[in-house]
Design a protein around this motif. Sequence first.
Motif, PDB file in Angstrom:
ATOM      1  N   GLY A  15      53.175  25.573  55.729  1.00 56.84           N
ATOM      2  CA  GLY A  15      53.177  25.526  54.270  1.00 56.84           C
ATOM      3  C   GLY A  15      52.632  24.201  53.767  1.00 56.84           C
ATOM      4  N   GLN A  16      53.006  23.118  54.437  1.00 56.31           N
ATOM      5  CA  GLN A  16      52.553  21.792  54.038  1.00 56.31           C
ATOM      6  C   GLN A  16      51.028  21.691  54.128  1.00 56.31           C
ATOM      7  OE1 GLN A  16      54.330  18.635  56.366  1.00 56.31           O
ATOM      8  NE2 GLN A  16      54.067  17.176  54.701  1.00 56.31           N
ATOM      9  N   ARG A  17      50.468  22.251  55.181  1.00 58.28           N
ATOM     10  CA  ARG A  17      49.014  22.235  55.338  1.00 58.28           C
ATOM     11  C   ARG A  17      48.335  23.023  54.211  1.00 58.28           C
ATOM     12  NH1 ARG A  17      47.337  24.748  60.525  1.00 58.28           N
ATOM     13  NH2 ARG A  17      46.330  26.395  59.360  1.00 58.28           N
ATOM     14  N   ILE A  18      48.917  24.159  53.852  1.00 58.56           N
ATOM     15  CA  ILE A  18      48.384  24.966  52.741  1.00 58.56           C
ATOM     16  C   ILE A  18      48.434  24.140  51.445  1.00 58.56           C
ATOM     17  CG2 ILE A  18      48.798  27.021  51.310  1.00 58.56           C
ATOM     18  CD1 ILE A  18      47.720  27.755  54.062  1.00 58.56           C
ATOM     19  N   GLY A  19      49.543  23.444  51.211  1.00 59.61           N
ATOM     20  CA  GLY A  19      49.677  22.610  50.015  1.00 59.61           C
ATOM     21  C   GLY A  19      48.666  21.474  49.985  1.00 59.61           C
ATOM     22  N   GLN A  20      48.401  20.879  51.137  1.00 62.83           N
ATOM     23  CA  GLN A  20      47.437  19.778  51.194  1.00 62.83           C
ATOM     24  C   GLN A  20      46.026  20.258  50.868  1.00 62.83           C
ATOM     25  OE1 GLN A  20      48.313  18.536  55.201  1.00 62.83           O
ATOM     26  NE2 GLN A  20      49.779  16.968  54.537  1.00 62.83           N
ATOM     27  N   GLU A  21      45.725  21.502  51.222  1.00 62.90           N
ATOM     28  CA  GLU A  21      44.387  22.059  51.006  1.00 62.90           C
ATOM     29  C   GLU A  21      44.256  22.774  49.660  1.00 62.90           C
ATOM     30  OE1 GLU A  21      43.894  24.587  54.415  1.00 62.90           O
ATOM     31  OE2 GLU A  21      43.834  22.909  55.810  1.00 62.90           O
ATOM     32  N   ALA A  22      45.358  22.962  48.940  1.00 64.82           N
ATOM     33  CA  ALA A  22      45.345  23.731  47.691  1.00 64.82           C
ATOM     34  C   ALA A  22      44.511  23.045  46.622  1.00 64.82           C
ATOM     35  CB  ALA A  22      46.772  23.938  47.189  1.00 64.82           C
ATOM     36  N   ARG A  23      43.893  23.890  45.795  1.00 68.47           N
ATOM     37  CA  ARG A  23      43.056  23.399  44.701  1.00 68.47           C
ATOM     38  C   ARG A  23      43.612  23.899  43.369  1.00 68.47           C
ATOM     39  NH1 ARG A  23      39.669  25.989  48.227  1.00 68.47           N
ATOM     40  NH2 ARG A  23      39.277  27.547  46.637  1.00 68.47           N
ATOM     41  N   PRO A  24      43.248  23.240  42.278  1.00 74.37           N
ATOM     42  CA  PRO A  24      43.702  23.698  40.958  1.00 74.37           C
ATOM     43  C   PRO A  24      43.333  25.164  40.738  1.00 74.37           C
ATOM     44  CG  PRO A  24      42.609  21.576  40.762  1.00 74.37           C
ATOM     45  CD  PRO A  24      42.389  22.041  42.179  1.00 74.37           C
ATOM     46  N   GLY A  25      44.296  25.934  40.246  1.00 69.54           N
ATOM     47  CA  GLY A  25      44.071  27.345  39.968  1.00 69.54           C
ATOM     48  C   GLY A  25      44.369  28.279  41.131  1.00 69.54           C
ATOM     49  N   ASP A  26      44.714  27.736  42.296  1.00 69.50           N
ATOM     50  CA  ASP A  26      45.045  28.601  43.433  1.00 69.50           C
ATOM     51  C   ASP A  26      46.314  29.394  43.135  1.00 69.50           C
ATOM     52  OD1 ASP A  26      42.903  27.851  45.003  1.00 69.50           O
ATOM     53  OD2 ASP A  26      44.079  26.603  46.379  1.00 69.50           O
ATOM     54  N   VAL A  27      46.277  30.677  43.472  1.00 63.60           N
ATOM     55  CA  VAL A  27      47.442  31.549  43.337  1.00 63.60           C
ATOM     56  C   VAL A  27      47.738  32.137  44.713  1.00 63.60           C
ATOM     57  CG1 VAL A  27      48.376  33.650  42.290  1.00 63.60           C
ATOM     58  CG2 VAL A  27      46.963  32.091  40.920  1.00 63.60           C
ATOM     59  N   PHE A  28      48.980  32.000  45.131  1.00 58.99           N
ATOM     60  CA  PHE A  28      49.450  32.555  46.394  1.00 58.99           C
ATOM     61  C   PHE A  28      50.557  33.555  46.092  1.00 58.99           C
ATOM     62  CE2 PHE A  28      48.002  28.262  47.250  1.00 58.99           C
ATOM     63  CZ  PHE A  28      47.216  28.419  48.366  1.00 58.99           C
ATOM     64  N   THR A  29      50.554  34.661  46.804  1.00 56.70           N
ATOM     65  CA  THR A  29      51.677  35.590  46.709  1.00 56.70           C
ATOM     66  C   THR A  29      52.375  35.580  48.058  1.00 56.70           C
ATOM     67  OG1 THR A  29      50.395  37.534  47.424  1.00 56.70           O
ATOM     68  CG2 THR A  29      50.438  37.043  45.051  1.00 56.70           C
ATOM     69  N   MET A  30      53.670  35.862  48.026  1.00 56.37           N
ATOM     70  CA  MET A  30      54.434  35.841  49.253  1.00 56.37           C
ATOM     71  C   MET A  30      55.232  37.126  49.401  1.00 56.37           C
ATOM     72  SD  MET A  30      56.772  32.910  50.929  1.00 56.37           S
ATOM     73  CE  MET A  30      55.593  31.758  50.357  1.00 56.37           C
ATOM     74  N   VAL A  31      55.100  37.716  50.586  1.00 56.59           N
ATOM     75  CA  VAL A  31      55.787  38.956  50.900  1.00 56.59           C
ATOM     76  C   VAL A  31      56.623  38.714  52.153  1.00 56.59           C
ATOM     77  CG1 VAL A  31      55.467  41.383  51.536  1.00 56.59           C
ATOM     78  CG2 VAL A  31      53.878  40.299  49.940  1.00 56.59           C
ATOM     79  N   GLY A  32      57.858  39.183  52.121  1.00 53.06           N
ATOM     80  CA  GLY A  32      58.717  39.045  53.291  1.00 53.06           C
ATOM     81  C   GLY A  32      60.145  39.402  52.930  1.00 53.06           C
ATOM     82  N   ASP A  33      60.861  39.914  53.901  1.00 54.13           N
ATOM     83  CA  ASP A  33      62.251  40.297  53.682  1.00 54.13           C
ATOM     84  C   ASP A  33      63.105  39.079  53.346  1.00 54.13           C
ATOM     85  OD1 ASP A  33      61.682  42.952  54.251  1.00 54.13           O
ATOM     86  OD2 ASP A  33      62.146  42.723  56.389  1.00 54.13           O
ATOM     87  N   LEU A  34      64.300  39.336  52.825  1.00 54.01           N
ATOM     88  CA  LEU A  34      65.257  38.264  52.571  1.00 54.01           C
ATOM     89  C   LEU A  34      65.551  37.530  53.881  1.00 54.01           C
ATOM     90  CD1 LEU A  34      67.763  40.149  50.240  1.00 54.01           C
ATOM     91  CD2 LEU A  34      66.215  38.320  49.571  1.00 54.01           C
ATOM     92  N   GLY A  35      65.609  36.215  53.815  1.00 54.39           N
ATOM     93  CA  GLY A  35      65.961  35.423  54.985  1.00 54.39           C
ATOM     94  C   GLY A  35      64.844  35.217  55.988  1.00 54.39           C
ATOM     95  N   VAL A  36      63.614  35.539  55.622  1.00 56.13           N
ATOM     96  CA  VAL A  36      62.516  35.440  56.575  1.00 56.13           C
ATOM     97  C   VAL A  36      61.868  34.048  56.595  1.00 56.13           C
ATOM     98  CG1 VAL A  36      60.547  36.180  55.168  1.00 56.13           C
ATOM     99  CG2 VAL A  36      60.680  36.877  57.541  1.00 56.13           C
ATOM    100  N   GLY A  37      62.169  33.229  55.582  1.00 55.35           N
ATOM    101  CA  GLY A  37      61.638  31.875  55.563  1.00 55.35           C
ATOM    102  C   GLY A  37      60.684  31.585  54.415  1.00 55.35           C
ATOM    103  N   LYS A  38      60.715  32.402  53.377  1.00 56.35           N
ATOM    104  CA  LYS A  38      59.822  32.186  52.232  1.00 56.35           C
ATOM    105  C   LYS A  38      60.094  30.848  51.556  1.00 56.35           C
ATOM    106  CE  LYS A  38      60.832  36.078  50.084  1.00 56.35           C
ATOM    107  NZ  LYS A  38      61.797  36.682  50.977  1.00 56.35           N
ATOM    108  N   THR A  39      61.355  30.493  51.411  1.00 59.65           N
ATOM    109  CA  THR A  39      61.687  29.234  50.750  1.00 59.65           C
ATOM    110  C   THR A  39      61.272  28.045  51.611  1.00 59.65           C
ATOM    111  OG1 THR A  39      63.484  30.258  49.508  1.00 59.65           O
ATOM    112  CG2 THR A  39      63.551  27.868  49.721  1.00 59.65           C
ATOM    113  N   VAL A  40      61.475  28.113  52.901  1.00 57.07           N
ATOM    114  CA  VAL A  40      61.062  27.024  53.803  1.00 57.07           C
ATOM    115  C   VAL A  40      59.548  26.828  53.716  1.00 57.07           C
ATOM    116  CG1 VAL A  40      60.842  26.357  56.236  1.00 57.07           C
ATOM    117  CG2 VAL A  40      63.003  27.249  55.380  1.00 57.07           C
ATOM    118  N   PHE A  41      58.798  27.929  53.737  1.00 60.99           N
ATOM    119  CA  PHE A  41      57.349  27.856  53.626  1.00 60.99           C
ATOM    120  C   PHE A  41      56.955  27.220  52.291  1.00 60.99           C
ATOM    121  CE2 PHE A  41      53.133  29.355  52.614  1.00 60.99           C
ATOM    122  CZ  PHE A  41      52.462  29.246  53.822  1.00 60.99           C
TER     123      PHE A  41
END
Length: 144
Positions: A15-41
């Motif tokens: 996730g940190q690498r994605i944040g470092q590479e992110a640009r203004p206007g980037d939109v990410f969606t996240m799919v995953g069951d409860l407890g799968v690690g979405k918040t950690v990412f």
Amino acid sequence: MQIETFSPEETFALGQRIGQEARPGDVFTMVGDLGVGKTVFTQGVAAGLGITEPVSSPTFTIVQVYEDGRLPFYHFDVYRIGDVEEMEEIGYEDYFYGGGVTMIEWANLIEEILPESYRQITIEKDLEKGFDYRIITIEEVHRQ
């Protein structure tokens, strides 16, 4: 692209690498069951953007705004949203089409208002490979 992680620390680092590479206007969606690690990412993405304040899931507020990084970060959790009109009431377009980075958990519930292009992140577990094992798929989505 598919990436395997074997610990919460590795999921955070991706996730940190994605944040470092992110640009203004980037939109990410996240799919995953409860407890799968979405918040950690998501915490990793925020760290990659230089955000130092604690990041938690905005389950009861729909959106959390973080502005102390190199770009504003808009973290949506639309799990409890009743309908798309609620998104209109909070002015989702200002976030989706603004100069920050947007992360939307449970985005499948609001597909009809997602931008034409975004990156979908899917996080899955496979307990046969270990309790902390995750397979994370990142794919470009272009809607018509």
